[in-house]
Design an enzyme around this catalytic site. Structure first.
Site, mmCIF file in Angstrom:
data_model
loop_
_atom_site.group_PDB
_atom_site.id
_atom_site.type_symbol
_atom_site.label_atom_id
_atom_site.label_comp_id
_atom_site.label_asym_id
_atom_site.label_seq_id
_atom_site.Cartn_x
_atom_site.Cartn_y
_atom_site.Cartn_z
ATOM 1 C CG ASP A 137 -5.203 1.827 1.282
ATOM 2 O OD1 ASP A 137 -4.217 1.526 1.750
ATOM 3 O OD2 ASP A 137 -6.099 0.883 1.071
ATOM 4 C CG MET A 151 -9.133 6.190 2.711
ATOM 5 S SD MET A 151 -8.145 6.336 4.454
ATOM 6 C CE MET A 151 -6.930 4.713 4.167
ATOM 7 C CG ASP A 180 -5.998 -3.701 3.212
ATOM 8 O OD1 ASP A 180 -6.681 -2.932 2.686
ATOM 9 O OD2 ASP A 180 -4.743 -3.244 3.624
ATOM 10 C CG MET A 229 -11.205 -4.198 5.384
ATOM 11 S SD MET A 229 -9.763 -3.578 4.623
ATOM 12 C CE MET A 229 -9.197 -2.358 5.777
ATOM 13 C CG HIS A 274 -3.617 -2.072 -1.199
ATOM 14 N ND1 HIS A 274 -4.610 -2.831 -1.724
ATOM 15 C CD2 HIS A 274 -4.348 -1.340 -0.381
ATOM 16 C CE1 HIS A 274 -5.885 -2.544 -0.824
ATOM 17 N NE2 HIS A 274 -5.481 -1.725 -0.020
ATOM 18 C CB SER A 282 -0.841 0.090 1.303
ATOM 19 O OG SER A 282 -1.266 1.508 1.718
ATOM 20 C CG HIS A 289 -9.348 -0.810 -0.167
ATOM 21 N ND1 HIS A 289 -8.500 -0.905 1.316
ATOM 22 C CD2 HIS A 289 -10.463 -1.067 0.158
ATOM 23 C CE1 HIS A 289 -9.543 -1.296 2.011
ATOM 24 N NE2 HIS A 289 -10.588 -1.201 1.538
ATOM 25 C CG MET A 317 -11.399 2.022 2.606
ATOM 26 S SD MET A 317 -9.663 2.218 3.322
ATOM 27 C CE MET A 317 -8.705 2.444 2.040
HETATM 28 C C1 DX5 Z 1 -6.368 0.877 5.615
HETATM 29 C C2 DX5 Z 1 -5.919 0.596 4.607
HETATM 30 C C3 DX5 Z 1 -4.801 -0.396 4.398
HETATM 31 C C4 DX5 Z 1 -3.529 0.197 5.200
HETATM 32 C C5 DX5 Z 1 -2.291 -0.858 4.935
HETATM 33 O O1 DX5 Z 1 -7.598 1.463 5.844
HETATM 34 O O2 DX5 Z 1 -7.000 -0.093 3.693
HETATM 35 O O3 DX5 Z 1 -4.576 -0.851 2.882
HETATM 36 O O4 DX5 Z 1 -3.093 1.108 4.218
HETATM 37 O O5 DX5 Z 1 -1.416 -0.389 5.748
HETATM 38 P P1 DX5 Z 1 -0.343 -1.184 6.885
HETATM 39 O O6 DX5 Z 1 -0.223 -2.322 6.271
HETATM 40 O O7 DX5 Z 1 0.461 -0.326 7.415
HETATM 41 O O8 DX5 Z 1 -1.745 -1.526 7.827
HETATM 42 ZN ZN ZN Z 2 -6.339 -1.061 1.738
#
Ligand code: DX5
Ligand code: ZN
Length: 222
Positions: free
Chosen positions: A37, A39, A177, A139, A35, A10, A68, A70
């Protein structure tokens, strides 16, 4: 059955002032996917990247994007993130849009579709969607931030997913994840996961991203 285990670092935990070099490292450093993320500040209490950012990053990436979402309304942004280059697009079962319509929409746009489930929800809530998915994302943190502690009690959900997918004879990925590192990735693989996300373990470790990826892959037995 021998399953290929994949790592999807990520970039949320990468040096955001120097992402080009982070992507270079992932291009050369043995990562299977990137990956991303996304948000929206509503679905989770944080805001990260938009489609334009994804497009710029994809232009310098040689490996698939595992995006991903969110966000509360995945139907609103699915097309933009797929047109920006997302090869996999994962939305949350808990988002506000209808899951069946969202799955169809993502598939019609030509991306592989993933559905993520938060730690508070039972795997049984997601099971009915399995035949329509390319990936299920378990998750192991509450979504919103990198660098959190892994909720290892979620590993039983990985095993549940593995049993259900094998029972249905489906060929879909199980991605895990959140908080994955070299000390727990072996358990995650043994529970039946086929993709693991690692953000802080890759980008905040002492050995540098390529070294950390190598250590994670060794611990995962790949
Ligand atoms: C959290 C994300 C994850 C996170 C993973 O909301 O979906 O992908 O960034 O990072 P680590 O491996 O540091 O938990
Ligand atoms: Zn993620």
């Amino acid at each position: 059955m021998v399953r290929k285990i994949k790592i999807s670092p990520s970039i949320l935990s990468a040096d955001l002032t120097n992402l080009g070099s982070a992507i270079d490292i992932l291009n050369q450093g043995g990562a299977d996917m990137v990956h991303l993320d996304v948000m929206d500040g509503n679905f989770v209490p944080n805001i990260t990247f938009g489609p334009a950012f994804a497009r710029e990053l994809k232009a310098v990436s040689k490996i698939p994007f595992d995006t991903h979402l969110m966000i509360t309304r995945p139907m609103r942004f699915a097309m933009e993130f797929i047109e920006a280059g997302s090869d996999w697009l994962t939305f949350h079962m808990e988002s506000y849009d209808d899951p069946v319509n969202t799955i169809k929409h993502i598939r019609d746009l030509g991306a592989k579709v993933g559905m993520a489930i938060n730690p508070c929800n039972p795997f049984s809530d997601l099971e009915e969607y399995l035949p329509e998915l390319d990936m299920v994302v378990i998750m192991t943190v509450n979504p919103g931030f990198g660098g959190q502690k892994c909720m290892t009690e979620q590993f039983s959900k990985i095993a549940e997913a593995r049993v259900a997918i094998d029972r249905l004879g489906l060929d879909i990925e199980i991605e895990v994840d959140g908080g994955i590192n070299e000390h727990n990735v072996g358990d995650v693989v043994r529970a039946g996961a086929t993709v693991f996300v690692a953000g802080s373990a890759v980008f905040r470790g002492k050995r540098g991203p390529a070294g950390e990826i190598a250590a994670l892959k060794k611990a995962a037995g790949i």
